[in-house]
Design a protein around this motif. Sequence first.
Motif, PDB file in Angstrom:
ATOM      1  N   ALA A 129       0.828  -1.207   0.000  1.00 31.53           N
ATOM      2  CA  ALA A 129       0.000   0.000   0.000  1.00 31.53           C
ATOM      3  C   ALA A 129       0.865   1.260   0.000  1.00 31.53           C
ATOM      4  CB  ALA A 129      -0.926  -0.009   1.210  1.00 31.53           C
ATOM      5  N   VAL A 130       1.927   1.284   0.801  1.00 29.10           N
ATOM      6  CA  VAL A 130       2.799   2.462   0.863  1.00 29.10           C
ATOM      7  C   VAL A 130       3.589   2.600  -0.437  1.00 29.10           C
ATOM      8  CG1 VAL A 130       4.724   3.527   2.101  1.00 29.10           C
ATOM      9  CG2 VAL A 130       2.903   2.395   3.380  1.00 29.10           C
ATOM     10  N   LEU A 131       4.011   1.490  -1.030  1.00 24.69           N
ATOM     11  CA  LEU A 131       4.704   1.561  -2.322  1.00 24.69           C
ATOM     12  C   LEU A 131       3.794   2.115  -3.406  1.00 24.69           C
ATOM     13  CD1 LEU A 131       6.768  -1.769  -2.439  1.00 24.69           C
ATOM     14  CD2 LEU A 131       7.690   0.564  -2.461  1.00 24.69           C
ATOM     15  N   ILE A 132       2.531   1.704  -3.404  1.00 29.23           N
ATOM     16  CA  ILE A 132       1.603   2.117  -4.461  1.00 29.23           C
ATOM     17  C   ILE A 132       1.114   3.543  -4.253  1.00 29.23           C
ATOM     18  CG2 ILE A 132      -0.650   1.638  -5.507  1.00 29.23           C
ATOM     19  CD1 ILE A 132      -0.170  -1.334  -4.813  1.00 29.23           C
ATOM     20  N   GLY A 136       7.671   0.024  15.538  1.00 25.55           N
ATOM     21  CA  GLY A 136       8.649  -0.815  14.863  1.00 25.55           C
ATOM     22  C   GLY A 136       8.157  -1.289  13.512  1.00 25.55           C
ATOM     23  N   THR A 137       6.878  -1.654  13.428  1.00 23.64           N
ATOM     24  CA  THR A 137       6.301  -2.094  12.156  1.00 23.64           C
ATOM     25  C   THR A 137       6.286  -0.958  11.137  1.00 23.64           C
ATOM     26  OG1 THR A 137       4.896  -3.654  13.358  1.00 23.64           O
ATOM     27  CG2 THR A 137       4.269  -3.126  11.094  1.00 23.64           C
ATOM     28  N   THR A 138       5.930   0.233  11.600  1.00 26.29           N
ATOM     29  CA  THR A 138       5.901   1.389  10.699  1.00 26.29           C
ATOM     30  C   THR A 138       7.302   1.734  10.204  1.00 26.29           C
ATOM     31  OG1 THR A 138       4.011   2.232  11.982  1.00 26.29           O
ATOM     32  CG2 THR A 138       5.101   3.763  10.477  1.00 26.29           C
ATOM     33  N   LEU A 139       8.287   1.675  11.088  1.00 24.59           N
ATOM     34  CA  LEU A 139       9.674   1.927  10.694  1.00 24.59           C
ATOM     35  C   LEU A 139      10.144   0.897   9.670  1.00 24.59           C
ATOM     36  CD1 LEU A 139      12.341   3.466  11.061  1.00 24.59           C
ATOM     37  CD2 LEU A 139      12.857   1.928  12.993  1.00 24.59           C
ATOM     38  N   GLN A 140       9.778  -0.342   9.884  1.00 25.63           N
ATOM     39  CA  GLN A 140      10.126  -1.395   8.921  1.00 25.63           C
ATOM     40  C   GLN A 140       9.535  -1.088   7.549  1.00 25.63           C
ATOM     41  OE1 GLN A 140       8.918  -5.514   9.844  1.00 25.63           O
ATOM     42  NE2 GLN A 140       8.010  -5.548   7.815  1.00 25.63           N
ATOM     43  N   ALA A 191      11.731  -0.387   4.167  1.00 25.15           N
ATOM     44  CA  ALA A 191      11.573  -1.273   3.018  1.00 25.15           C
ATOM     45  C   ALA A 191      11.195  -0.477   1.773  1.00 25.15           C
ATOM     46  CB  ALA A 191      10.514  -2.329   3.325  1.00 25.15           C
ATOM     47  N   CYS A 192      10.256   0.468   1.925  1.00 23.74           N
ATOM     48  CA  CYS A 192       9.826   1.275   0.767  1.00 23.74           C
ATOM     49  C   CYS A 192      10.970   2.157   0.262  1.00 23.74           C
ATOM     50  CB  CYS A 192       8.621   2.139   1.158  1.00 23.74           C
ATOM     51  SG  CYS A 192       7.115   1.199   1.437  1.00 23.74           S
ATOM     52  N   TRP A 193      11.713   2.738   1.178  1.00 24.98           N
ATOM     53  CA  TRP A 193      12.821   3.621   0.765  1.00 24.98           C
ATOM     54  C   TRP A 193      13.886   2.834   0.020  1.00 24.98           C
ATOM     55  CZ3 TRP A 193      18.063   4.111   1.768  1.00 24.98           C
ATOM     56  CH2 TRP A 193      18.647   5.322   1.391  1.00 24.98           C
ATOM     57  N   LEU A 221      13.251  -7.042  -4.608  1.00 24.67           N
ATOM     58  CA  LEU A 221      12.048  -6.555  -3.918  1.00 24.67           C
ATOM     59  C   LEU A 221      11.626  -7.519  -2.818  1.00 24.67           C
ATOM     60  CD1 LEU A 221       9.036  -4.686  -5.245  1.00 24.67           C
ATOM     61  CD2 LEU A 221       8.598  -6.780  -3.949  1.00 24.67           C
ATOM     62  N   LEU A 222      11.564  -8.812  -3.145  1.00 25.44           N
ATOM     63  CA  LEU A 222      11.138  -9.790  -2.139  1.00 25.44           C
ATOM     64  C   LEU A 222      12.172  -9.917  -1.021  1.00 25.44           C
ATOM     65  CD1 LEU A 222       9.630 -12.589  -4.426  1.00 25.44           C
ATOM     66  CD2 LEU A 222       8.432 -10.773  -3.187  1.00 25.44           C
ATOM     67  N   LEU A 223      13.455  -9.799  -1.367  1.00 26.84           N
ATOM     68  CA  LEU A 223      14.496  -9.917  -0.353  1.00 26.84           C
ATOM     69  C   LEU A 223      14.494  -8.714   0.591  1.00 26.84           C
ATOM     70  CD1 LEU A 223      16.964 -11.426   0.755  1.00 26.84           C
ATOM     71  CD2 LEU A 223      18.366 -10.152  -0.878  1.00 26.84           C
ATOM     72  N   ILE A 224      14.405  -7.509   0.008  1.00 27.37           N
ATOM     73  CA  ILE A 224      14.417  -6.293   0.835  1.00 27.37           C
ATOM     74  C   ILE A 224      13.134  -6.188   1.668  1.00 27.37           C
ATOM     75  CG2 ILE A 224      14.372  -3.766   0.779  1.00 27.37           C
ATOM     76  CD1 ILE A 224      16.172  -3.940  -1.720  1.00 27.37           C
ATOM     77  N   GLY A 225      11.992  -6.376   1.016  1.00 34.49           N
ATOM     78  CA  GLY A 225      10.715  -6.237   1.724  1.00 34.49           C
ATOM     79  C   GLY A 225      10.469  -7.333   2.733  1.00 34.49           C
ATOM     80  N   GLY A 226      11.051  -8.532   2.481  1.00 28.68           N
ATOM     81  CA  GLY A 226      10.802  -9.662   3.364  1.00 28.68           C
ATOM     82  C   GLY A 226      11.897  -9.873   4.388  1.00 28.68           C
ATOM     83  N   PRO A 227      12.806 -10.822   4.168  1.00 27.75           N
ATOM     84  CA  PRO A 227      13.784 -11.215   5.206  1.00 27.75           C
ATOM     85  C   PRO A 227      14.649 -10.081   5.728  1.00 27.75           C
ATOM     86  CG  PRO A 227      13.760 -12.795   3.399  1.00 27.75           C
ATOM     87  CD  PRO A 227      12.920 -11.649   2.953  1.00 27.75           C
ATOM     88  N   LEU A 228      15.010  -9.092   4.869  1.00 22.71           N
ATOM     89  CA  LEU A 228      15.940  -8.058   5.301  1.00 22.71           C
ATOM     90  C   LEU A 228      15.283  -7.078   6.271  1.00 22.71           C
ATOM     91  CD1 LEU A 228      18.734  -6.823   5.141  1.00 22.71           C
ATOM     92  CD2 LEU A 228      17.981  -5.521   3.132  1.00 22.71           C
ATOM     93  N   THR A 229      14.269  -6.367   5.837  1.00 12.61           N
ATOM     94  CA  THR A 229      13.679  -5.330   6.699  1.00 12.61           C
ATOM     95  C   THR A 229      12.765  -5.903   7.778  1.00 12.61           C
ATOM     96  OG1 THR A 229      11.936  -5.003   5.051  1.00 12.61           O
ATOM     97  CG2 THR A 229      13.837  -3.517   4.958  1.00 12.61           C
TER      98      THR A 229
END
Length: 526
Positions: A54-57, A99-103, A107-109, A130-138
Amino acid sequence: MSMPAPSLRALSFGGKIALLALAYLLSGRLAMLLAIPPGFVSAIFPPVGVALAAVLIWGYALLPGVFIGSTLLNLTIAVSSFEQLGWQHFPVASSIALGTTLQCFCACWLIRRWIGFPNPLTEDRSILLLLLIGGPLTCLISASTGTGVLYFHQIINQHQALFSWWSWWVGDSIGVLIATPLMFIAFASPRDIWRSRIGTVGLPLLISCALMVVLFVRTSNNEQNRMQQRFHEQSKLMAQTLKSRIALYGSSVQPIERLFASSEHVSRADFANFVSSMAKNSPGIRALSWNARITPDQRDEYEARMQAEGFPGLTITQRNGDGRLVPAQERDAYFPITYIEPLESNRKALGYDVGSDALRQTAMQAARDSAKATLTAPLELVQDQVHKTGLLLFYPVYSTAHAPTSQAERKALLQGYVVAVLHIADVIESALAAYPEDSFQLQIADISDGPAKIVFSKVATAVPDYANSLLWQEDFDVAGRRFSMEIMPSQKFLTTQSSMQPWAVLAGGLLLCSLLGGFLLSVTGR
C-alpha cells in the motif's frame, strides 16, 4: 482489499489511511486464527505485506495507517474484551506498531532507491531484490523491536525471547512474500501487466496457500488430540488414586471402632498404643480422637476424672461468638474430645464438645443414624494456629457389639464417636506425590449442600481457551459427602507437551508457496 484501483484513487488520503488501518487489522486477526498455542505464534503475518504494498503504491502518506492498524491489532490481541482495555496496554501496542511502521518505511525507501517503483517486476533481479528487501531483510526491524518491547515489559522472559524473535521474523517475512505480490496484482501499475497475472500468479498462489492452511489445520488438530489424550490418561490415574486414598482414610477409623465395641473399657494408654502408628503412617491425618457421649448428670464426674488424669482445670467447653473456648452450655448430651493422638500437639482440643458446632453435629447425626463413617462439611480445626481447611470423619460406636438395626436403637445405644481429623491439603498432596507437581492444577469442591465450597485449590494460572478441551472434571462420593474434582493442565505442561510440528508444517509450506509466487512472477515477466 478487492476494491478496483480507480475507486481507491478517488478516496482522500484520510480515507486511504483508514482503509489501510482496517485492512491491517482484519488481515492480522485472520492471521491469528493460524496461531500456534501456547505462544500464539503465527507462521504467516500478511498485514506487513499489505502495508508494504500500500505504501509503495500510494506513497509514504499512508504510513499513519500502518501505525494505527498495527496499534489496534496489538490491542485486540492483548485484551479479549473492551472492558479489559487499560492505559497500560497502549505503550506496548504503540511501541510494537512503531517498529512495524519503521520497517515499512525502510523497506519502501530501499525498494524505491535500488529497484524503483512503480515497477512491473518483469526482470529476475527486480523480483529477487524486492522480495528480499521487503521480506527477510527489513523484517528484522519489526521482529527485533517487537521482541525487545515484550521483553522490556516482562511479557516474555529471556528463555522465550529467541524463539519469539525467530518466529516473528519468519511470520513477517512469509507474510510479505505472499501478500505483497497479491496486492500488486490487485492495485499496482501498469495495470495491464499486473492484471494479466491474476490467473498465472494470483490464483495458483492463493490455491497453494489454501492447501497449506488445510494441511496445517489437520496437523494442529492431531497435535491437540494427542495432548488431550495424554493429559486425560494422567488425569484418570490421578482421579482414581485420589478417590482410593480418601476412601482408604474413610475406612481407617473402623478398626478403632471395633476396639471400643469389643472392649468393656479402653484406657487412654490403650487408645494411644492402638492408634499411634496409624497417625504417623497416614499423611493427612492430623489427629485421631475418641469423643465419649456424656449426659448432663455425668458431666461433673467426667470433668473430675479428666482432671485427675493429669489435665487440671479441664472442663467441657464450646466456642462463643468471638471464637474463644468457654464452658459448654447445658444440652441433652455432650461429645467432648476425651482421648486424642498425638496428644501434645492437640492438647488444647481436649474437652471441646464437638456437638456444640452445627457442622459437626450434622455429620454426627448422619453417622449415628446410618451407622457408617460420615464426613463433615469443610471447616477450620480447633487445634490449628493458622487457618487450614479440614474435614472430620465420624464413626459411631454403640454399646453393642453390632450396630443396632433401627434408628431409635442407634440413638439410644450410642456410646460416642471415633473421629479422624483430616487436613485435606495434606491428604491430597500425599496421594498425588508420585505425579509431577508442575504438570497439573487441581481444584476440589464440596458440592453436597448446594453452592460449591472449595476444599482444595492449587491453581496458579487460568487455563487458556485453546486448552479447555484438556480439562478433566469428575464428581465422586465419600463418606456421605459429594465432591467435584477438576484437573487442569499447568502452563509448563502446555509448554513442554506442545510440539512445533504444526508451526513447522505451515511455515515450510507457506515458504514454498512464496517461492512459487516469486517463480511465477519471473516466468510471467519473461
